[in-house]
Write a protein that holds these residues in place. Structure first.
Motif, PDB file in Angstrom:
ATOM      1  N   VAL A 106     -10.262  12.334 -24.690  1.00  0.00           N
ATOM      2  CA  VAL A 106      -8.971  12.516 -24.027  1.00  0.00           C
ATOM      3  C   VAL A 106      -8.132  13.497 -24.839  1.00  0.00           C
ATOM      4  CG1 VAL A 106      -6.846  11.284 -23.360  1.00  0.00           C
ATOM      5  CG2 VAL A 106      -9.083  10.160 -23.121  1.00  0.00           C
ATOM      6  N   VAL A 107      -7.417  14.388 -24.138  1.00  0.00           N
ATOM      7  CA  VAL A 107      -6.478  15.276 -24.838  1.00  0.00           C
ATOM      8  C   VAL A 107      -5.240  14.467 -25.213  1.00  0.00           C
ATOM      9  CG1 VAL A 107      -4.951  17.278 -24.584  1.00  0.00           C
ATOM     10  CG2 VAL A 107      -7.311  17.389 -23.750  1.00  0.00           C
ATOM     11  N   ALA A 108      -4.852  14.536 -26.481  1.00  0.00           N
ATOM     12  CA  ALA A 108      -3.743  13.733 -26.999  1.00  0.00           C
ATOM     13  C   ALA A 108      -2.386  14.301 -26.580  1.00  0.00           C
ATOM     14  CB  ALA A 108      -3.826  13.656 -28.524  1.00  0.00           C
ATOM     15  N   ALA A 109      -1.397  13.419 -26.567  1.00  0.00           N
ATOM     16  CA  ALA A 109      -0.038  13.818 -26.206  1.00  0.00           C
ATOM     17  C   ALA A 109       0.479  14.887 -27.166  1.00  0.00           C
ATOM     18  CB  ALA A 109       0.885  12.602 -26.244  1.00  0.00           C
ATOM     19  N   GLY A 110       1.174  15.862 -26.590  1.00  0.00           N
ATOM     20  CA  GLY A 110       1.866  16.850 -27.411  1.00  0.00           C
ATOM     21  C   GLY A 110       0.995  17.954 -27.979  1.00  0.00           C
ATOM     22  N   CYS A 111      -0.289  17.948 -27.652  1.00  0.00           N
ATOM     23  CA  CYS A 111      -1.177  18.978 -28.202  1.00  0.00           C
ATOM     24  C   CYS A 111      -1.893  19.780 -27.129  1.00  0.00           C
ATOM     25  CB  CYS A 111      -2.203  18.345 -29.131  1.00  0.00           C
ATOM     26  SG  CYS A 111      -1.460  17.640 -30.608  1.00  0.00           S
ATOM     27  N   GLY A 112      -1.626  19.456 -25.866  1.00  0.00           N
ATOM     28  CA  GLY A 112      -2.329  20.138 -24.783  1.00  0.00           C
ATOM     29  C   GLY A 112      -1.415  21.022 -23.949  1.00  0.00           C
ATOM     30  N   ALA A 129       9.227  14.324 -40.683  1.00  0.00           N
ATOM     31  CA  ALA A 129       8.215  14.988 -39.864  1.00  0.00           C
ATOM     32  C   ALA A 129       7.016  14.064 -39.743  1.00  0.00           C
ATOM     33  CB  ALA A 129       7.814  16.312 -40.531  1.00  0.00           C
ATOM     34  N   GLY A 130       6.002  14.514 -39.053  1.00  0.00           N
ATOM     35  CA  GLY A 130       4.745  13.792 -38.955  1.00  0.00           C
ATOM     36  C   GLY A 130       3.641  14.614 -39.589  1.00  0.00           C
ATOM     37  N   LEU A 131       2.636  13.924 -40.111  1.00  0.00           N
ATOM     38  CA  LEU A 131       1.460  14.600 -40.654  1.00  0.00           C
ATOM     39  C   LEU A 131       0.270  14.274 -39.765  1.00  0.00           C
ATOM     40  CD1 LEU A 131      -0.246  16.085 -42.866  1.00  0.00           C
ATOM     41  CD2 LEU A 131      -0.410  13.869 -44.028  1.00  0.00           C
ATOM     42  N   SER A 132      -0.392  15.308 -39.269  1.00  0.00           N
ATOM     43  CA  SER A 132      -1.558  15.131 -38.402  1.00  0.00           C
ATOM     44  C   SER A 132      -2.697  16.012 -38.876  1.00  0.00           C
ATOM     45  CB  SER A 132      -1.205  15.506 -36.957  1.00  0.00           C
ATOM     46  OG  SER A 132      -0.211  14.661 -36.458  1.00  0.00           O
ATOM     47  N   VAL A 139      -8.639  -6.468 -27.146  1.00  0.00           N
ATOM     48  CA  VAL A 139      -7.701  -5.410 -26.729  1.00  0.00           C
ATOM     49  C   VAL A 139      -8.386  -4.049 -26.787  1.00  0.00           C
ATOM     50  CG1 VAL A 139      -5.583  -4.197 -27.383  1.00  0.00           C
ATOM     51  CG2 VAL A 139      -5.669  -6.695 -27.466  1.00  0.00           C
ATOM     52  N   PRO A 140      -8.386  -3.299 -25.674  1.00  0.00           N
ATOM     53  CA  PRO A 140      -8.965  -1.952 -25.731  1.00  0.00           C
ATOM     54  C   PRO A 140      -8.161  -1.044 -26.661  1.00  0.00           C
ATOM     55  CG  PRO A 140      -8.579  -2.654 -23.456  1.00  0.00           C
ATOM     56  CD  PRO A 140      -7.882  -3.642 -24.333  1.00  0.00           C
ATOM     57  N   VAL A 141      -8.870  -0.335 -27.514  1.00  0.00           N
ATOM     58  CA  VAL A 141      -8.225   0.559 -28.480  1.00  0.00           C
ATOM     59  C   VAL A 141      -8.678   1.988 -28.224  1.00  0.00           C
ATOM     60  CG1 VAL A 141      -8.062   1.167 -30.931  1.00  0.00           C
ATOM     61  CG2 VAL A 141      -8.102  -1.234 -30.244  1.00  0.00           C
ATOM     62  N   ILE A 142      -7.714   2.878 -28.164  1.00  0.00           N
ATOM     63  CA  ILE A 142      -8.017   4.316 -28.092  1.00  0.00           C
ATOM     64  C   ILE A 142      -7.686   4.888 -29.456  1.00  0.00           C
ATOM     65  CG2 ILE A 142      -7.429   6.503 -26.966  1.00  0.00           C
ATOM     66  CD1 ILE A 142      -6.559   4.717 -24.522  1.00  0.00           C
ATOM     67  N   GLY A 143      -8.672   5.505 -30.087  1.00  0.00           N
ATOM     68  CA  GLY A 143      -8.469   6.010 -31.434  1.00  0.00           C
ATOM     69  C   GLY A 143      -8.062   7.467 -31.437  1.00  0.00           C
ATOM     70  N   CYS A 144      -7.165   7.816 -32.330  1.00  0.00           N
ATOM     71  CA  CYS A 144      -6.848   9.233 -32.514  1.00  0.00           C
ATOM     72  C   CYS A 144      -6.456   9.456 -33.960  1.00  0.00           C
ATOM     73  CB  CYS A 144      -5.769   9.704 -31.552  1.00  0.00           C
ATOM     74  SG  CYS A 144      -4.154   9.008 -31.850  1.00  0.00           S
ATOM     75  N   GLY A 145      -6.413  10.713 -34.362  1.00  0.00           N
ATOM     76  CA  GLY A 145      -6.048  11.042 -35.728  1.00  0.00           C
ATOM     77  C   GLY A 145      -7.103  11.892 -36.399  1.00  0.00           C
ATOM     78  N   GLY A 146      -6.906  13.181 -36.351  1.00  0.00           N
ATOM     79  CA  GLY A 146      -7.758  14.082 -37.113  1.00  0.00           C
ATOM     80  C   GLY A 146      -9.145  14.330 -36.573  1.00  0.00           C
ATOM     81  N   ILE A 147      -9.416  13.916 -35.343  1.00  0.00           N
ATOM     82  CA  ILE A 147     -10.763  14.093 -34.791  1.00  0.00           C
ATOM     83  C   ILE A 147     -10.998  15.562 -34.442  1.00  0.00           C
ATOM     84  CG2 ILE A 147     -12.276  13.514 -32.843  1.00  0.00           C
ATOM     85  CD1 ILE A 147     -10.825  10.751 -32.799  1.00  0.00           C
ATOM     86  N   GLY A 197      -6.192  15.890 -30.706  1.00  0.00           N
ATOM     87  CA  GLY A 197      -4.875  16.527 -30.658  1.00  0.00           C
ATOM     88  C   GLY A 197      -4.794  17.755 -31.528  1.00  0.00           C
ATOM     89  N   THR A 198      -4.463  17.549 -32.798  1.00  0.00           N
ATOM     90  CA  THR A 198      -4.206  18.667 -33.711  1.00  0.00           C
ATOM     91  C   THR A 198      -5.352  19.681 -33.741  1.00  0.00           C
ATOM     92  OG1 THR A 198      -2.876  17.177 -35.022  1.00  0.00           O
ATOM     93  CG2 THR A 198      -3.551  19.197 -36.096  1.00  0.00           C
ATOM     94  N   ALA A 199      -6.583  19.191 -33.605  1.00  0.00           N
ATOM     95  CA  ALA A 199      -7.726  20.108 -33.645  1.00  0.00           C
ATOM     96  C   ALA A 199      -7.606  21.200 -32.581  1.00  0.00           C
ATOM     97  CB  ALA A 199      -9.031  19.335 -33.454  1.00  0.00           C
ATOM     98  N   LEU A 200      -6.921  20.895 -31.473  1.00  0.00           N
ATOM     99  CA  LEU A 200      -6.772  21.881 -30.398  1.00  0.00           C
ATOM    100  C   LEU A 200      -5.926  23.077 -30.838  1.00  0.00           C
ATOM    101  CD1 LEU A 200      -6.079  19.397 -27.493  1.00  0.00           C
ATOM    102  CD2 LEU A 200      -8.183  20.690 -27.860  1.00  0.00           C
ATOM    103  N   LEU A 201      -5.050  22.854 -31.821  1.00  0.00           N
ATOM    104  CA  LEU A 201      -4.188  23.939 -32.283  1.00  0.00           C
ATOM    105  C   LEU A 201      -5.002  24.938 -33.106  1.00  0.00           C
ATOM    106  CD1 LEU A 201      -1.068  21.869 -33.385  1.00  0.00           C
ATOM    107  CD2 LEU A 201      -1.785  22.553 -31.099  1.00  0.00           C
ATOM    108  N   HIS A 202      -6.086  24.443 -33.689  1.00  0.00           N
ATOM    109  CA  HIS A 202      -6.952  25.291 -34.514  1.00  0.00           C
ATOM    110  C   HIS A 202      -8.058  25.902 -33.655  1.00  0.00           C
ATOM    111  CE1 HIS A 202      -9.129  26.580 -38.077  1.00  0.00           C
ATOM    112  NE2 HIS A 202     -10.217  26.030 -37.570  1.00  0.00           N
ATOM    113  N   ASP A 203      -8.621  25.081 -32.782  1.00  0.00           N
ATOM    114  CA  ASP A 203      -9.658  25.541 -31.864  1.00  0.00           C
ATOM    115  C   ASP A 203      -9.415  24.866 -30.518  1.00  0.00           C
ATOM    116  OD1 ASP A 203     -11.857  25.884 -30.267  1.00  0.00           O
ATOM    117  OD2 ASP A 203     -13.335  25.328 -31.779  1.00  0.00           O
ATOM    118  N   PRO A 204      -8.841  25.609 -29.574  1.00  0.00           N
ATOM    119  CA  PRO A 204      -8.441  24.985 -28.299  1.00  0.00           C
ATOM    120  C   PRO A 204      -9.605  24.404 -27.504  1.00  0.00           C
ATOM    121  CG  PRO A 204      -8.164  27.386 -28.235  1.00  0.00           C
ATOM    122  CD  PRO A 204      -8.467  27.027 -29.658  1.00  0.00           C
TER     123      PRO A 204
END
Lengths: 278, 271
Positions: free
Chosen positions: B9-15, B196-199, B221-229, B249-256
Motif C-alpha cells: 500500500v502507498v503510505a499517507a503523505g508520500c504518494g 519534525a518526524g524521522l522516516s 487485531v489486523p496490523v499494517i506495518g510501515c516504516g522504512g520499507i 512511504g519515504t522510499a517513494l521519494l528516493h525511487d518513485p
C-alpha cells in the motif's frame, strides 16, 4: 507534455570546467522528452534518500548512443561531490525530465535571457529553441567570478548580444544582475524575459520586467527532496491565475513560473540563502 | 478490513495526488493508495526548509499542506477512483470535531474503501493540529470518526512508541478501528530544532519491533506495518512478523517506483 521516466542512465563523459562538473549521461527516453527548463532528479550514494536536482544544459547526439543529456553539477556537498566523481561508465538512477518548461512566445519577439551561476544551464537550449522560432536572443550571464560563469564561450554562439557581469569583475563588467538588468532590457527592447538563478536575482529580474511591461518567466530553485511532487519539501508561494495566494510545489507546478506570480518577499523570508541537499 | 489484492500500500503523505506516480507507471499492481492526510480546510503547510537529509532517513515537517476536503472531493478523489485504485483516505484535523466532520463528509463520497486516521503526526502541535499524546486521545478521535464513517472501515495510524504502541492499538480497536497502522515517523527535530518526524530505513527496526509488540499483545487485531520499507525483503520481514499488509512511504521519494516494484516482487511468489 510527455510523462517523465524513472530509469538508469550511464555516464558517457565527465569534464571539469571552472567550478562545475559537466556530465554527459545517456538515459534512453529522457533526452527525447526534454524541454528547456525541465530537470532530472538523480539518486546519489546508498544512505542518502534525498535526490539531487540537476538542470539539463542541453541534449546532444553521442555516436552509438542516441541523444544524451548534458548535466551541470556544482560539487559543494557530499551528494554533488559524489556525482562529480562518477567515472565514465558509471550508472546513475534518475527520473526526468521533471517540472514545467519555459513557455515559448508564439510570435518572433525580442527576448532577454538572464542566468546566474550553474542555474543558467537551461537558458542555452532555450536560446536555441527561441532562435528556431525567429526570436531575437539577448543573454545576460552573471556569476560571483569567472570560475562560476557557465559556458560563456558557447553563449556567444547562441545569442545576438551577450552581457557578462561578475561580482569580482574577473570577467565582464563588475556588478550584479540587479545592477545592470534594467539597462540591458531597455537596450534589447525585449518583450519577454527568461531568468534562472538565485532567488534575489530572479526577484530583481521579475521586478524590472514588470516595470518595463515585459512578460517574465523565472526558473525557481527551491531545496528539493524528491523532485517528483511527492514530498512537499519545496514550497513556492505564488498568486494563482485566479488571484488567490497559495503555496505550490516548485518541482511540479514549477520550476518555471511567471515572475509576476511569485510572492518573492515571502520566498526570501523563508529561505535565507539555504540550498537544497547538496 | 478491506480486501487487498496485494499487500503493498502507498503510505499517507508520500504518494502526492496519485497523478505524479501514475505518470511514472508507479501505481501498477499496488494493493491500495493512501492519500495525504486531509483536513477540512486547505492548508498551505509550514515554512521552509521543511525536509532535511540524515543518514538512511529524512527529517520532515511539512505541516500537512493540502487542498482541503472540498477540492479533494471535487478533483482528486474522482480521478483516483477512476484509475481503479483502492483508495484509503487519510485524515487529520485540529480537533476531534474536525476529524468527525471530515469523516462524515468522506462517508458520503463514492469510491472510498477505508479511512485512515493519522494519529501519529510527530509535529502536530507546531502546525496547529490535534496533538495526540496519550492513547486515550487517540481513542477519542477514533470513536468520533467511526461514528461518522458509517460502513467504511477505519484504520488507526498510531504513534510508533515501542513502549506504548500496544496500549494505543488496544484502545483504538476498542474504540472501533478495524485495523491499526504501526510504525510511522519517529518524533525528531530538524537541524534548527523545530519539531519534525524521522522516516526512512533508519526507523525500520523500530517499526518492526512495534509490529511485534502489537501482534503479541493483540493477536486478533489486523496490523499494517510501515516504516522504512524499501525492498521486498523489508516487506516480507513485516509480513513474517504478522502484518497483514505493508505501507511504502519515504522510499517513494528516493525511487518513485518502489511500491510497484515490491508489489510485483511479492506477487511473483515466495522467495
Amino acid at each position: 507534455m510527455k510523462a517523465p521516466l524513472h530509469t538508469t542512465g550511464e555516464v558517457l563523459s565527465s569534464k571539469r570546467v571552472g567550478a562545475y562538473q559537466h556530465l554527459t549521461v545517456v538515459a534512453p527516453g529522457v533526452a527525447e522528452r526534454f524541454r528547456p527548463g525541465t530537470f532530472v532528479a538523480v539518486s546519489v550514494d546508498g544512505t542518502r534518500l534525498a535526490r539531487r536536482a540537476l538542470w539539463i544544459h542541453g541534449v546532444r547526439a553521442v555516436g552509438g548512443h542516441g541523444p544524451a543529456l548534458q548535466l551541470v553539477v556544482e560539487p559543494v556537498g557530499p551528494g554533488t561531490r559524489w556525482l562529480a566523481e562518477r567515472p565514465v561508465g558509471a550508472r546513475l538512477e534518475l527520473t526526468g525530465p521533471l517540472g514545467r518548461a519555459f513557455a515559448l512566445p508564439k510570435e518572433p519577439v525580442a527576448t532577454l535571457l538572464v542566468g546566474e551561476g550553474y542555474a543558467a544551464a537551461p537558458l542555452f537550449p532555450l536560446a536555441e529553441r527561441l532562435r528556431e522560432r525567429g526570436c531575437q536572443v539577448n543573454l545576460l550571464l552573471a556569476a560571483p567570478d569567472e570560475r562560476h560563469l557557465l559556458s560563456a564561450l558557447e553563449a556567444r554562439r547562441s545569442a545576438r548580444a551577450v552581457t557578462v557581469v561578475t561580482a569580482d569583475g574577473s570577467v565582464g563588467r563588475r556588478g550584479s544582475v540587479a545592477d545592470v538588468v534594467a539597462g540591458v532590457l531597455a537596450q534589447a527592447a525585449a518583450e519577454v524575459v527568461y531568468a534562472a538563478g538565485p532567488v534575489p536575482t530572479l526577484h530583481a529580474v521579475a521586478a524590472v520586467a514588470e516595470q518595463a511591461g515585459a512578460w517574465s518567466q523565472t526558473a525557481v530553485e527551491q531545496p528539493l527532496t524528491c523532485g517528483t511532487g511527492l514530498c512537499h519539501g519545496c514550497p513556492l508561494p505564488v498568486v494563482g491565475e485566479d488571484g488567490v495566494a497559495r503555496v505550490v510545489r516548485a518541482c511540479t507546478e514549477g520550476p518555471v513560473v511567471r515572475g509576476d506570480r511569485v510572492r518573492w518577499a515571502e520566498l526570501a523570508g523563508t529561505r535565507p540563502g539555504a540550498g537544497g541537499p547538496a | 478490513m478491506i480486501d487487498l489484492p496485494n499487500p503493498v500500500v502507498v503510505a499517507a503523505g508520500c504518494g502526492g495526488t496519485g497523478r505524479e506516480l501514475a505518470a511514472l507507471g508507479a501505481l501498477e499492481g499496488i494493493g491500495a493508495f493512501t492519500t495525504r492526510s486531509l483536513t477540512l480546510n486547505p492548508r498551505a503547510g509550514g515554512p521552509a526548509p521543511r525536509i532535511a537529509e540524515t543518514p538512511s532517513g529524512l527529517v520532515h515537517s511539512t505541516g500537512l499542506p493540502g487542498p482541503g476536503l472540498e477540492i479533494f472531493l471535487a478533483t482528486e478523489l474522482p480521478w483516483l477512483v477512476q484509475q481503479g485504485l483502492r483508495v484509503v483516505v487519510s485524515l487529520s484535523g485540529a480537533s476531534v470535531a474536525e476529524h468527525a466532520e471530515v469523516a462524515r463528509r468522506l462517508a458520503q463520497a463514492p469510491g472510498i474503501r477505508a479511512l485512515e486516521v493519522d494519529l501519529a503526526v510527530p509535529d502536530a502541535r507546531a502546525h496547529g493540529l490535534l496533538d495526540v499524546r496519550e492513547p486515550f486521545h487517540a481513542a477519542n478521535v477514533v470513536a468520533a470518526v467511526v461514528r461518522e464513517a458509517q460502513d467504511l472501515p477505519v484504520l488507526a495510524k498510531v504513534r510508533s512508541d515501542v513502549l506504548r504502541v500496544a496500549e494505543s492499538a488496544r484502545v483504538v480497536t476498542d474504540a472501533g478501528a478495524s485495523a491499526v497502522v504501526v510504525g510511522g515517523p519517529q518524533a525528531a527535530a530538524l537541524p534548527d530544532g523545530r519539531p519534525a518526524g524521522l522516516s526512512g530505513p533508519a526507523v525500520l527496526p523500530l517499526a518492526l519491533r512495534c509490529v511485534g509488540e502489537v501482534r503479541a499483545a493483540l493477536p486478533g487485531v489486523p496490523v499494517i506495518g510501515c516504516g522504512g520499507i524499501s525492498t521486498a525483503a523489508d516487506a516480507r520481514a513485516f509480513l513474517d512478523a504478522g502484518a497483514v499488509a505493508v505501507q511504502v512511504g519515504t522510499a517513494l521519494l528516493h525511487d518513485p517506483t518502489t511500491a510497484a516494484r515490491i508489489a510485483a516482487d511479492l506477487a511473483g511468489g515466495p522467495s
